[in-house]
Scaffold this motif. Structure first.
Motif, PDB file in Angstrom:
ATOM      1  N   ASP A 234     -14.869  14.565 -36.733  1.00  0.00           N
ATOM      2  CA  ASP A 234     -14.736  13.108 -36.818  1.00  0.00           C
ATOM      3  C   ASP A 234     -13.325  12.679 -36.408  1.00  0.00           C
ATOM      4  O   ASP A 234     -13.136  11.640 -35.759  1.00  0.00           O
ATOM      5  CB  ASP A 234     -15.034  12.633 -38.237  1.00  0.00           C
ATOM      6  CG  ASP A 234     -16.511  12.723 -38.589  1.00  0.00           C
ATOM      7  OD1 ASP A 234     -17.316  12.954 -37.659  1.00  0.00           O
ATOM      8  OD2 ASP A 234     -16.846  12.573 -39.774  1.00  0.00           O
ATOM      9  N   ALA A 238     -12.322  10.104 -33.446  1.00  0.00           N
ATOM     10  CA  ALA A 238     -11.519   8.907 -33.719  1.00  0.00           C
ATOM     11  C   ALA A 238     -10.300   8.862 -32.813  1.00  0.00           C
ATOM     12  O   ALA A 238      -9.908   7.790 -32.325  1.00  0.00           O
ATOM     13  CB  ALA A 238     -11.088   8.889 -35.182  1.00  0.00           C
ATOM     14  N   VAL A 246     -16.508   5.776 -34.456  1.00  0.00           N
ATOM     15  CA  VAL A 246     -17.016   7.050 -34.959  1.00  0.00           C
ATOM     16  C   VAL A 246     -18.392   6.882 -35.605  1.00  0.00           C
ATOM     17  O   VAL A 246     -19.296   7.703 -35.399  1.00  0.00           O
ATOM     18  CB  VAL A 246     -16.018   7.684 -35.947  1.00  0.00           C
ATOM     19  CG1 VAL A 246     -16.614   8.958 -36.563  1.00  0.00           C
ATOM     20  CG2 VAL A 246     -14.707   8.002 -35.244  1.00  0.00           C
TER      21      VAL A 246
END
Length: 626
Positions: A234, A238, A246
């Motif tokens: 993640d 990002a 995301v």
């Protein structure tokens, strides 16, 4: 509830919930298992060393020991990796060099993926609804329905069940790592394997885990490939696409045409490996050819514009795999795994889109590259004809190349679907071979004009006879075919780039046309000032050299559709010059290149038989070809 009872409950839940699923054996299971273990060591070993926890260090040591055993199960292909895994095991067993172990594990994972041809992303877009149902049936008992692991049973586990809302924990996990965890479990913990779930089901469950801590999606996600999505945390997403995107990236699966096409190629290569292992070499060769034409070829223009080196490696790898299949060689398995890895590299960037400025630049380069050969041919003909005063034929040449551009523009408007795969290769190959014949005709015609033994005045008087209807038709075909192949190929390239920025393609095309027109003007003006003999000689050499180049490209295209056999040799590849490391194209090119030399040599006369009336100074004595 006791810890042992908790573990039994989790294992029972995992096993009973997956009984209904059909077993699905995985390709390269040991390879994936070793990659999964190394990924654990890469992420968790530094933290274990820092904590100095005896339990955690013992756990890491058990992982390292299992990695060595798994590496030994890889067979002959994986034997080269055993020593590297043992070097990692040695340091882990002594709790040393945390940073070096993590770095070496990461490098080894990449090498294993390449050598094993491992797929690190789904074959199909994951079904998140299916993943949610599988999670509730298999994981919720220990990790909680919401993924926070706030259930009584989690408190009794050592180590504790992971929370999928823990930012630090999730920062070291990708969907591929989660897929490996569900495939093999985690030895020494309560995390079981789910071998009875199908590959697609495990991927769906792995991708669903990453939605648990994400807010609702607002808007449309950026373009991204499944390969990149499956191998990014993640935090990495990002950093590259923005924090606000995301949630949408995790909740909406990409399903682009390019991704599907490359997956088609990957499936075809996998089928070829299966057929080759079963001893069916002919079917394996056919599967590889279909994988290339139906999977790679439709997206080749866009891939080449983005990464020409990668597409060249892919084409070479497909040819090498086909050669191994034709010979029935066991090397097909090794070649196929390398090919699978290259396809995954292409998939990793398949969701990328270029900026308008970069599309303008790429379009300009493509137009100049593809138009250079055709421009030289057409301008050489125009300069020669204008010098000879044959203005009727000048118009014929213009009509020929403009017609080819019109057909190319039509191809661009209709789209690459009508000119993809085998159709495109057939068209390019046949057009190139026809152009070779016409260029040879043009070269001989110019050579004949260079050997006319009369003065320019007499030459102009005879022009009408020398350029009859046949020559007029021939000039049109030369101009048309010389530009047609490049026109079609340019249309396909621009179709791929237009997906990123149609405006960029428009501006790049405008700039390219301007530059090409300036080049035509410059070459034409230079041609007016050249002596006739020099002009014709240079034009003849240019046309013959171009014929040699197109012969190589045409035969190579025929090889790609399986019409011309493969006979590879050690040689360089220069696509722009039509040079490929294959005897079936190089030998004909060599013969064609030597043909003019042999022809001139054969036309020489003995000294005693020379005619007294010599032609004009500087001209050769070969008779004109009418």
């Amino acid at each position: 509830m006791t810890r042992s009872a908790s573990l039994v409950l989790c294992l029972l839940l995992a096993s009973t919930s997956s009984l209904a699923a059909e077993p699905a054996p995985d390709e390269g299971r040991s390879w994936h298992r070793l990659v999964g273990i190394l990924q654990y060591l890469q992420a968790d070993y530094p933290a274990a060393v820092e904590s100095r926890s005896a339990f955690e260090l013992a756990e890491q040591t058990s992982f390292a020991n299992e990695a060595v055993e798994t590496a030994r199960d890889l067979g002959p292909t994986g034997s080269a990796f055993v020593a590297r895994v043992q070097a990692i095991q040695e340091r882990v067993s002594h709790g040393q060099d945390a940073e070096g172990v993590s770095r070496d594990c990461a490098a080894l994972v990449e090498d294993l993926v390449m050598a094993g041809g491992l797929a690190r992303s789904p074959r199909h877009p994951p079904d998140l609804k299916q993943g949610a149902a599988l999670y509730q049936a298999n994981c919720a008992a220990c990790h909680g329905a919401d993924g926070r692991a706030q259930v009584a049973i989690a408190e009794t586990m050592e180590p504790r069940a992971a929370s999928f809302h823990d930012a630090e924990r999730m920062d070291g996990i990708t969907p591929y790592k989660a897929f490996n965890t569900t495939s093999f479990g985690v030895p020494g913990t309560a995390m079981p394997a789910y071998p009875t779930l199908s590959e697609d089901e495990r991927w769906s469950m792995a991708f669903f885990l990453f939605t648990l801590r994400q807010p609702p999606c607002e808007g449309a996600p950026p373009s991204i490939s499944l390969e990149r999505l499956a191998n990014s945390t993640d935090t990495q997403l990002a950093r590259q696409y923005g924090e606000k995107n995301v949630a949408c990236l995790r909740r909406h699966m990409p399903d682009a045409d390019e991704e599907r096409s490359l997956l088609t190629a990957r499936h075809g290569v996998g089928e070829a490996l299966r057929l080759g292992a079963a001893g069916d070499s002919a079917a394996a060769k056919t599967a590889l050819l279909d994988a290339y034409l139906n999977g790679l070829e439709p997206v080749e223009p866009k891939l080449r514009a983005r990464d020409p080196q990668l597409i060249s490696r892919l084409e070479a790898a497909f040819l090498q795999a086909r050669i191994s299949a034709e010979k029935g060689s066991p090397k097909l398995q090794e070649d196929g795994r390398e090919l699978l890895s290259l396809l995954d590299q292409a998939r990793n960037s398949s969701g990328d889109t270029a900026s308008m400025l970069s599309v303008v630049w790429l379009t300009l380069l493509i137009l100049l590259r593809e138009g250079f050969e055709a421009t030289i041919i057409v301008t050489a003909l125009l300069a020669a004809l204008k010098k000879m005063g044959a203005m009727e034929q000048v118009r014929v040449v213009h009509i020929g190349w403009v017609s080819a551009l019109f057909v190319g523009a039509l191809a661009y408007v209709l789209g690459r679907h009508l000119l993809a795969g085998a159709q495109r290769e057939w068209l390019e190959g046949l057009t190139a071979l026809v152009a070779v014949g016409m260029l040879m005709y043009a070269a001989l015609w110019l050579n004949a004009r260079a050997n006319v033994s009369s003065f320019m005045g007499e030459l102009r008087q005879r022009m009408q006879g020398a350029l009859g209807r046949g020559s007029t038709t021939g000039l049109f075909i030369i101009a048309f075919t010389s530009v047609l192949r490049e026109s079609f190929e340019t249309a396909i390239f621009l179709q791929g780039l237009a997906v990123d920025s149609a405006t960029g393609v428009a501006w790049g095309s405008l700039l390219g046309v301007v530059v090409i027109l300036l080049l035509v003007f410059a070459v034409s003006r230079m041609g007016y000032r050249l002596p006739m003999k020099t002009l014709f000689s240079v034009s003849t050499v240019v046309l013959m050299a171009t014929a040699v180049i197109l012969l190589g490209k045409g035969l190579h295209a025929m090889q790609e559709v399986g019409v011309v056999p493969l006979a590879p040799i050690r040689f360089i590849t220069v696509d722009m010059l039509g040079l490929y490391p294959d005897m079936m194209s190089l030998l004909p090119q060599l013969l064609l290149a030597l043909a003019p030399v042999l022809w001139v040599w054969s036309r020489r006369r003995p000294r005693g038989e020379r005619v007294e009336s010599a032609p004009e100074s500087g001209a050769t004595r070969a008779p004109p070809l009418q």
